[in-house]
Design an enzyme around this catalytic site. Structure first.
Site, PDB file in Angstrom:
ATOM      1  N   LYS A 482       0.837  -1.207   0.000  1.00  0.00           N
ATOM      2  CA  LYS A 482       0.000   0.000   0.000  1.00  0.00           C
ATOM      3  C   LYS A 482       0.869   1.252   0.000  1.00  0.00           C
ATOM      4  CE  LYS A 482      -0.149  -0.365   4.995  1.00  0.00           C
ATOM      5  NZ  LYS A 482      -0.848  -0.896   6.144  1.00  0.00           N
ATOM      6  N   TYR A 708      16.181  31.417   4.592  1.00  0.00           N
ATOM      7  CA  TYR A 708      15.024  32.219   4.995  1.00  0.00           C
ATOM      8  C   TYR A 708      15.072  32.583   6.477  1.00  0.00           C
ATOM      9  CZ  TYR A 708      12.527  31.330   0.623  1.00  0.00           C
ATOM     10  OH  TYR A 708      12.150  31.297  -0.687  1.00  0.00           O
TER      11      TYR A 708
END
Ligand SMILES: *Cc1c(COP(=O)(O)O)cnc(C)c1O
Length: 813
Positions: A482, A708
């Site tokens: 999955k 940043y």
């Protein structure tokens, strides 16, 4: 493994000095870094070129390792552990293997010869694994250390051994023989490779035959020279392209396949293999002989041979610059392997134009003039458009060859290299290791994907086998693929496991199952969270639903009726305490009513899911879940008079509660190389490695900020590298700002400043690296387990978060 110390003392010809002489050894290690420090581990202090195992002993005793094989006891460890004192620790490892080998008596096949050993071993493993549990030497693991280690990996479940034994000089086979102690042998061929280590050809033949000292039977191509040297007590089972051998083979080519016409004892059949080169044909025949010896029927042999696949050894095909195709064989250069590579080049019909970059050819037994005359003839017969010869010898010897470009060294070639001169052609790069043609390949390879998640499919198989070894042989395995195979690629994982006796695949949603079917996967598939809107499609694609409620079951039955299905397999999920999906005890009656006398569906399995199989403090709770499962599933079985598969264990369940394996287990995270338990984890191999490259390097003085919001300021001059990977690729932002690191040239480079969407900066001060070098985001180190721990999450989340824009590259070693 379980071996008594008292038995090992004489077996290793050792003197014992220790504190716990009654212990049992259950595991062997030669590497202090990857060692599983169980009390039952036996550490062999080997001394190699760069390291001496003895220097790790004191620190290993502090970590709880108790048993050591040494040639002297370090003063600081005296009295703290069990020591087997021997003259030579490598010999002791081999003696251990000899002793251990003798505890088992299933048939063992040894493969030796000049070439083809690994391919024959891998092909036999592939063709026989439906019927045997095989122990085989991994990769081309055939050294004096590798063979003992692979023998020591035998366990109770194995019923066939396949080992390869390779030697480069005299005296080595005698040591390997009692370790492998083969019953049956295959001699692939006797070619000219490795002649250097032997005085002459006869000596080499005699040396190779020593591995068969106690075999009862030897399989080989009929060869008078070899048979004359063979101990007459050994029976032979021979093949030949001419009459006179036990098995007569005729070959013809047909559309990229070869047809092998086999005549043996009045039986005659044709088998097709998807190869046409001589080496593959020889390897296929040697493999086929062993199947004949095992008395397989012609029909089975034909079917198994048709599935043979290329075993990646040396020749790797890569996309090149300017539309070129690169065949990378930068590991050897002898006449035989040149011939194989040229055959391969010829079959690779992608481009008209063909260039070979060839180093000096190493071949003993010929003088240079004769050898290069043969090389020239070989090249001429393969229609090569251009030959680039690199090396002192080849540059002069082939000077008269048409379209020949000589260079004395690889560096000289690289200095003159122009990317423009390679375009829309196939380039075979073939050179001895010492020429470092890998540096040429770096230039010729197409550079599109700077960031890749490499998936090691061998490691997936290894991990599967590790969990299999914890289970009874008859227990079925469902592999959870999955979420795109936990981020690793569900199709490729399913494909890699299609020869490995996996009984079921588990996906979360119907569309995941449909894409597996479309890609040709035929293994039964269970859909764990089926939505009723997808039931019709599921029936069309042969996908089996998990049924977790009466409402869902009614909806599925309605679809079954409409589609005229009968006995459609369904899987009943019980909620024994996870409280996610499933029937609880009080709902069983309703379920039984719905299923009784219903022949539209059939209960293929009953299962439940453990919420805390990895948490030791919830052992009682887990045992409670198991006992509820036992009781409720029994209620269903009795009321419905059915005999379904029962399953409750996930990865950690297999490891911690193997008594509850019932008829099947569901393996997830462990397959992908992550164990929730420390010791379990150490037995697994790393599957995924997320890599990128350095885009730019900068030197920053004191007082600068990075990234940043200026979260990092330099307090001393530093060197940083910018990597083209960020949080949009799935790297958690919290891993930045000095929390996490990447690995460059084997060294840790801390992530400095905030991770951006598509980029991050790392501190490479003191690391000798350049732009274009590789950076490892995760893999062996840092592992996803390390990252998850540091960030307070679980490896599952890290793995499944890697964005689909990151290219997955699958490889087999
Ligand atoms: C995901 C899943 C598993 C596998 O769990 P792991 O811990 O990854 O082994 C097993 N069963 C069910 C129902 C699952 O959803």
């Amino acid at each position: 493994m379980s071996v008594k110390i008292q038995d090992l003392i004489p077996a290793m010809h050792s003197r014992f000095e220790g504190i716990q002489p009654d212990m049992e050894i259950d595991n062997v290690s030669i590497d202090s870094r990857s060692l599983q420090n169980n009390a039952g581990t036996l550490f062999f202090a080997l001394s190699g070129q760069n390291r001496d195992g003895h220097q790790y002993i004191t620190s290993l005793t502090e970590k709880g390792v108790v048993n050591f094989v040494v040639n002297h006891i370090p003063a600081t460890a005296t009295g703290k552990a069990n020591f087997f004192v021997v003259d030579n620790t490598l010999t002791a490892l081999q003696d251990f293997a000899i002793y251990y080998r003798n505890l088992y008596n299933f048939p063992v096949l040894v493969i030796t010869g000049s070439s083809g050993k690994t391919i024959v071993k891998e092909w036999l493993n592939y063709m026989l694994s439906p019927d045997y549990t095989i122990i085989r030497s991994p990769k081309s693991y055939n050294s004096q250390v590798g063979v003992p280690l692979s023998i020591i990996a035998i366990n109770e479940r194995h019923n066939l051994g396949i080992f390869e034994a390779g030697i480069s000089t005299t005296g080595e086979m005698e040591k390997l023989e009692p370790i492998i102690r083969p019953d049956i042998g295959i001699l692939t061929n006797i070619g000219p490779a490795h002649d250097e280590g032997f005085a002459n050809r006869l000596e080499k033949i005699r040396e190779k035959l020593k591995i068969f000292a106690h075999t009862k039977l030897l399989i080989l191509q009929k060869n008078a020279e070899v048979e004359a040297e063979l101990n007459p007590a050994i029976k032979t089972f021979t093949w030949s392209f001419e009459p006179g051998a036990d098995v007569l083979i005729n070959t013809k080519h047909n559309n990229g396949n070869s047809i092998l016409s086999v005549t043996y004892n009045e039986v005659h059949f044709d088998a097709s293999i998807p190869f046409t080169d001589d080496a593959s044909i020889e390897n296929a025949i040697n493999s086929l002989m062993f199947l004949l010896y095992l008395q397989y029927s012609p029909a089975t042999i034909i079917s198994r041979l048709s599935g043979l696949y290329p075993v990646e050894l040396r020749l790797q095909v890569k996309n090149g610059i300017n539309g070129c195709t690169i065949i990378d064989d930068s590991f050897s250069s002898d006449y035989q392997s040149l011939k194989i590579a040229l055959d391969f080049l010829e079959q690779h019909k992608t481009h008209q134009k063909k260039t070979i970059i060839l180093s000096d050819v190493f071949q003993s037994g010929f003088d240079a003039d004769l050898l290069y005359a043969k090389v020239a003839k070989l090249l001429a017969s393969h229609n090569i458009s251009r030959v680039i010869g690199i090396g002192e010898k080849i540059s002069t010897q082939l000077a008269d060859f048409p379209n020949f470009y000589p260079y004395k060294t690889t560096q000289e070639f690289l200095a003159h290299y122009r990317a423009k001169s390679f375009e829309n052609e196939t380039v075979l790069v073939k050179g001895a290791r010492s020429f470092r043609f890998d540096e040429i390949v770096v230039f010729l390879e197409e550079k599109t994907h700077e960031t890749v998640l490499e998936i090691n499919l061998n490691a997936v198989v290894h991990n599967l086998n590790f969990y299999k070894s914890k289970l009874k042989p008859e227990t079925k395995i469902m592999v959870m693929v999955k979420a795109f195979g936990y981020g690793s690629g569900s199709y490729e994982i399913a494909k890699a496991l299609s020869h490995q006796k996996v009984d079921y695949l588990g996906v979360a949603f119907a569309d995941e199952g449909i894409s597996l079917r479309n890609a040709g996967i035929s293994t039964p598939i269970i859909v764990m969270n089926p939505e009723s809107s997808a039931f019709a499609a599921m029936a069309a694609y042969n996908l089996e639903p998990e049924i977790y409620s009466a409402k869902e079951l009614r909806a599925f039955i309605a679809v079954a009726q409409q589609k005229n299905l009968s006995n459609y397999p369904i899987h009943i999920k019980l909620d024994t305490g996870m409280h996610r999906l499933g029937f609880e005890g009080y709902q069983l009656e309703e379920l039984i009513d719905l299923l009784k006398n219903n022949n539209l569906v059939t209960v293929k399995s009953i299962f439940s899911h453990l919420s805390s199989s990895d948490v030791p403090e919830f052992k009682d709770f887990t045992l409670g879940q198991i006992s509820k499962f036992d009781e409720w599933s029994n209620t269903l079985i009795q009321a419905l008079d059915i005999d379904p598969i029962r399953h409750i264990l996930n990865t950690s369940g297999i490891y911690n509660y193997p008594h509850a394996q019932y008829n099947m287990v569901r393996l997830g995270i462990g397959l992908y190389g992550v164990g929730n338990d420390e010791t379990e984890y150490k037995s697994l191999e790393n599957v995924g490695t997320l890599k990128t490259i350095i885009l730019q390097i900068k030197e920053l003085p004191v007082g600068e900020s990075i990234g940043y919001s200026r979260r990092f300021r330099t307090s001393e001059p530093i060197t940083i590298a910018t990597l083209p990977i960020g949080y949009a690729d799935g790297i958690p932002r919290r891993w930045g700002n000095e929390t996490g690191y990447v690995l460059i040239k084997g060294k840790k480079a801390q992530i400095t400043g905030t991770i951006s969407m598509d980029m991050m900066m790392v501190n490479i001060t003191g690391i000798d690296c350049k732009e274009g070098d590789t950076a490892i985001i995760f893999g062996k180190d840092p592992s996803v387990v390390t990252i998850a721990k540091a960030l307070g999450t679980i490896p599952y989340e890290i793995l499944t978060s890697i964005s689909q824009r990151v290219k997955r590259v699958f490889y087999k070693e």
